[in-house]
Structures are given as structure tokens and as C-alpha cells.
Design a protein around this motif. Structure first.
Motif, short mmCIF file in Angstrom:
data_model
loop_
_atom_site.label_atom_id
_atom_site.label_comp_id
_atom_site.label_asym_id
_atom_site.label_seq_id
_atom_site.Cartn_x
_atom_site.Cartn_y
_atom_site.Cartn_z
N TYR A 181 -5.56 -38.38 0.44
CA TYR A 181 -5.20 -38.44 1.86
C TYR A 181 -5.62 -39.78 2.45
O TYR A 181 -4.84 -40.45 3.14
N ARG A 182 -6.85 -40.18 2.19
CA ARG A 182 -7.33 -41.46 2.71
C ARG A 182 -6.53 -42.62 2.14
O ARG A 182 -6.17 -43.55 2.86
N ASN A 201 -11.89 -48.52 -2.89
CA ASN A 201 -12.65 -47.30 -3.21
C ASN A 201 -13.80 -47.59 -4.18
O ASN A 201 -14.89 -47.02 -4.06
N ASP A 260 -4.92 -44.87 4.94
CA ASP A 260 -5.91 -45.86 5.36
C ASP A 260 -5.31 -47.21 5.73
O ASP A 260 -5.61 -47.78 6.77
N GLN A 298 -9.31 -35.43 -0.51
CA GLN A 298 -9.67 -36.39 0.53
C GLN A 298 -9.34 -37.82 0.12
O GLN A 298 -8.93 -38.63 0.95
N GLN A 299 -9.49 -38.12 -1.18
CA GLN A 299 -9.22 -39.49 -1.60
C GLN A 299 -7.73 -39.80 -1.56
O GLN A 299 -7.32 -40.88 -1.14
N VAL A 330 -17.88 -38.50 2.88
CA VAL A 330 -16.52 -38.36 3.42
C VAL A 330 -15.86 -37.10 2.88
O VAL A 330 -15.19 -36.36 3.61
N PHE A 389 -8.69 -39.74 13.80
CA PHE A 389 -8.63 -39.13 12.47
C PHE A 389 -8.71 -37.61 12.54
O PHE A 389 -7.80 -36.91 12.07
#
Length: 246
Positions: free
Chosen positions: A200-201, A48, A205, A197-198, A59, A124
Motif C-alpha cells: 500500500y505504501r 524501503n 507514497d 502495508q508495504q 508502520v 493518510f
């Protein structure tokens, strides 16, 4: 998959059994990260930091727009909430719904995983849509009206709880406790979309990267989607049990 009761129980006995299941789930949710989890988290954080801020902003905007669109979409309405059902019957219907969505997610992940990088990328938003649809169906099964903004906000928190790291899960779980006894915002503006979002990613990921590899992409995509959908279903089931037993 969420556990099934080992007996045909009366309502009182089933509530006692379900309360035990919620307690076990809550303890697992609050369990600190282990060595493997910490290592994966550290790797993801380094990735990140290497990603330009403009990419993070893009994103975040994409996930926020997609999630808002899904959450507010009329196509996800599931009809009237199921009224007057005992918790045991609600759980039975919830398990059946989770099984159906889990299978659909596995098939979708296998197909996109077999198609290489670009099809894996298309997985996704497709998987995100399946997950949100599952949450809407479970909300109706447990008797909640998804047309109300507070219920959609509850779904967003359940989603966040399922796919957050150990350091974040306690805050989200505490936000869900005593949900019906507290007032809630009436818009999404106060919601931390960047963190959403971070988290979740970061959660998906590393697993989803293998879906883009030749040969193994299809089986990996199927297994990963199966497990991610199962995790969301278990989290939602116990969150709704927690509300019902409060």
C-alpha cells in the motif's frame, strides 16, 4: 471511472456485457509492470531498504491497528444489503456511490494538501477511512452482509488488489476468484499485514509525497485522492461482478 453500458440492455445482454468488462479488467490487472512502473518500484524498494527495520515494524503495527479498527467498527455498517436487484441496477448504484466518495476524497486531499506537511500527514488515515467506507457501501449494494467475517476479509483483499504492485496482483486476484466456493480463515491472524502495508505504501507514497510540497500540494492532493478512490471503486465493482457472474 468504471465503464457504462452503451445501451439499455436486457438482464442477459447486460450480463454478457459485464462479463466482457470483467475480462478486460482482469487482463489489465494481470498485465506485467512497464518500464516506468519498474523504475518507480525500484526507487521505492531502495527507500524501503534505507528505512530502519524498527520504523517498518512501527508502520506495520499502525496500519494493522487502524485497518482492523476500521474493518471491525460498528460505525461503518451500511444497513441491510440490497436484495433482489439485477446486476445492471447494482452497477448503477455503485457508480453513483463511487462518484460521491471520489468527490469527497478529492476535497479532503485538496484541503490537507493546502495545509502543509502535517495536514498532508493527517490525510493518510482520513483517506484510508474513506476508502474502507466506500468498500462497505459497495458490499451492501452488491447484496453482501458485511457483518460476516468472510465478507470483511473479502474487502481487505479487494483493497489489497487495488493498491498492490504488478508482482503481487496476480496472487491477490486468484485469491478472490471462486471466493464463495472456498472456505476462509475466521480471524485476521493469518493475514500478511507487513506485506499489506508495504504494498500500500509503495503504491501511494511517491504520488503522496508531492502533496506535502508548498503551492502544488492542494491540487496534487485533490487529483491523487480522486484517482486512488476511483481505482478502488473500479476494482471493487469488478470483483463483485466477478462473484455475481461466477
Amino acid at each position: 471511472m468504471p465503464a457504462t453500458p452503451p445501451f439499455a440492455a436486457s438482464d442477459a445482454d447486460y450480463h454478457a456485457w459485464a462479463a466482457g468488462e470483467v475480462a478486460h479488467w482482469r487482463a489489465r490487472t494481470l498485465k506485467p509492470a512497464g518500464a516506468v512502473d519498474r523504475a518507480a518500484r525500484g526507487l521505492q524498494q531502495r527507500i524501503n531498504r534505507a528505512i530502519p527495520e524498527r520504523v517498518h515494524e512501527t508502520v506495520t503495527a499502525v496500519i494493522e491497528r487502524l485497518t482492523r479498527t476500521i474493518l471491525t467498527g460498528a460505525d461503518l455498517t451500511t444497513g441491510e444489503p440490497h436484495r433482489g436487484l439485477p446486476l445492471q441496477e447494482r452497477d448503477r448504484r455503485a457508480r453513483r456511490a463511487i462518484e460521491g466518495f471520489r468527490t469527497a476524497a478529492a476535497v479532503e486531499g485538496g484541503v490537507t494538501g493546502a495545509g502543509g506537511f502535517w495536514m498532508a500527514m493527517a490525510d493518510f488515515p482520513a483517506l484510508l477511512t474513506l476508502k474502507i467506507k466506500l468498500l462497505f457501501d459497495l458490499a451492501a449494494i452488491y447484496g453482501h452482509e458485511t457483518e460476516e467475517f468472510a465478507e470483511r476479509l473479502f474487502l481487505l483483499h479487494v483493497f489489497q488488489l487495488a493498491f498492490s504492485g504488478a508482482g503481487r496482483r496476480a496472487d491477490v486476484l486468484h485469491a478472490l476468484e471462486d471466493w464463495d466456493a472456498r472456505a476462509h480463515p475466521q480471524s485476521y491472524e493469518a493475514f500478511d499485514w507487513r506485506r499489506f502495508q508495504q504494498e500500500y505504501r509503495d503504491y501511494i507514497d511517491l504520488a503522496k509525497l508531492a502533496q506535502m510540497l508548498p503551492v502544488i500540494g492542494a491540487p496534487v492532493g485533490a487529483v491523487v485522492n480522486w484517482r486512488l478512490t476511483e481505482r478502488l471503486g473500479e476494482t471493487a465493482m469488478n470483483a463483485y461482478r466477478m462473484r455475481a457472474l461466477a
